[in-house]
Enzyme design. Structure first.
Site, mmCIF file in Angstrom:
data_model
loop_
_atom_site.group_PDB
_atom_site.id
_atom_site.type_symbol
_atom_site.label_atom_id
_atom_site.label_comp_id
_atom_site.label_asym_id
_atom_site.label_seq_id
_atom_site.Cartn_x
_atom_site.Cartn_y
_atom_site.Cartn_z
ATOM 1 N N TRP A 1 0.859 -1.181 0.000
ATOM 2 C CA TRP A 1 0.000 0.000 0.000
ATOM 3 C C TRP A 1 0.896 1.232 0.000
ATOM 4 C CZ3 TRP A 1 -1.848 3.477 4.211
ATOM 5 C CH2 TRP A 1 -2.893 4.308 3.758
ATOM 6 N N HIS A 2 0.442 2.280 -0.682
ATOM 7 C CA HIS A 2 1.268 3.485 -0.832
ATOM 8 C C HIS A 2 0.501 4.690 -0.335
ATOM 9 C CE1 HIS A 2 2.536 0.519 -3.872
ATOM 10 N NE2 HIS A 2 3.734 0.881 -3.462
ATOM 11 N N ALA A 3 1.125 5.460 0.518
ATOM 12 C CA ALA A 3 0.496 6.671 1.062
ATOM 13 C C ALA A 3 1.363 7.857 0.639
ATOM 14 C CB ALA A 3 0.367 6.593 2.580
#
Ligand code: BDR
Ligand code: CA
Length: 311
Positions: free
Chosen positions: A237-239
């Site tokens: 997941w990328h924030a």
């Protein structure tokens, strides 16, 4: 008198904006002096409501200023398909009781730049419309900003909204052009750095078990986008905005930064909104953008865990 660094965040919350804001709320070395809100991930009505709600959940009393409801010149599609139609996962939260300030975001940026002249850390997590408006009203703004950190762009043109362009820049390329031309130095966390600094979904799920109102709220609003991401992008997941915030709050965690000239592409069937980096320094333009290439992943994750566990 405080010796904390004054921090002003321009943002379009947005699920990853929310995580970045929680990191800022939790940082002891910075004093958050305002949130200026742009349209971007979703419409301004929602991004303002989301900012107010997040402050309320976190118990943070920072003024929130509404800014531009649309890009400077051309309408642009939002990212409701990633963040939910309301930008916070469509969980149906109770609206915040507190109100937005009367002052326009662009005017608030200028006023706060005077009040904290020479010390201000400005962080942009959304389209650059508000900052471009502020620059048009007062081109001396950069003289009063100590550091300016931007989340945006795709430095080798591996975009996320078109093949070549990243969302924040593509949403309002004219604004980005104005901003990148005006500042002598911009510290940039681009989408490609974000892709290189993902988290395992299983780890994120565990962090979200933290016993805090912040973690409980964030778990709810991020669920839809985490599922979307797992489906599209696999194990990580990328924030995006969280990486920019780590770079802003703890620049000592940057392991590699390259200074380069960067221009915004405004036209073209395929290239509009692309960030064109002069990697070989051949064009003669000054290398004014400090591009984050690598950040200490353990430190980054620690900042996020700390932000979620904070009460
Ligand atoms: C950027 O676009 C938005 O959707 C995110 O909030 C982030 O600021 C990533 O390209
Ligand atoms: Ca954002």
């Amino acid at each position: 008198m405080t010796d904390r660094i004054p921090l002003l965040i321009d943002t379009d919350p947005g699920v990853d904006d929310a995580l970045a804001l929680l990191m800022a709320f939790n940082d002891p070395r910075h004093e958050l002096v305002g949130l200026t809100i742009a349209a971007g991930n979703v419409g301004l009505k929602h991004t303002v409501a989301n900012a107010l709600k997040l402050c309320e959940v976190a118990g943070v009393e920072v003024p929130v200023f509404a800014g531009a409801a649309a890009p400077l010149l051309h309408p642009s599609p939002d990212a409701g398909y990633v963040h939910g139609q309301d930008g916070f996962g469509d969980v149906g939260y109770e609206p915040a009781r507190r109100q937005v300030e009367a002052e326009h975001a662009a005017l608030a940026i200028l006023r706060l730049s005077h009040e904290h002249a020479g010390k201000l850390l400005l962080v942009a997590l959304g389209p650059l419309t508000n900052i471009a408006l502020a620059l048009k009203l007062d081109p001396t703004l950069p003289e009063r900003v100590a550091r300016f950190v931007v989340m945006g762009g795709a430095v080798t043109c591996r975009g996320n909204i078109t093949p070549a362009a990243e969302f924040n820049i593509y949403f309002d390329p004219e604004a980005a052009h104005i901003v990148f031309e005006a500042f002598e130095r911009i510290e940039l966390a681009d989408w490609e750095a974000v892709i290189a600094h993902g988290f395992l979904h299983d780890d994120v799920v565990q962090w979200l078990q933290a016993d805090s109102d912040r973690a409980r709220f964030y778990e709810r609003i991020s669920e839809k986008t985490r599922l979307w991401s797992a489906d599209r992008r696999g194990a990580h997941w990328h924030a995006a905005d969280a990486l920019a915030m780590a770079f802003a709050l703890e620049p000592e965690g940057a392991l590699e930064v390259l200074d380069r000239a960067l221009a915004i592409e405004l036209e073209g069937q395929h290239g509009r909104g692309a960030t064109i980096v002069d990697w070989r320094g051949e064009g003669g333009a000054p290398a004014r953008v400090a591009i984050l290439m690598r950040y200490d992943q353990e430190r980054f994750q620690g900042l996020i865990r700390g932000a979620l566990a904070a009460v």
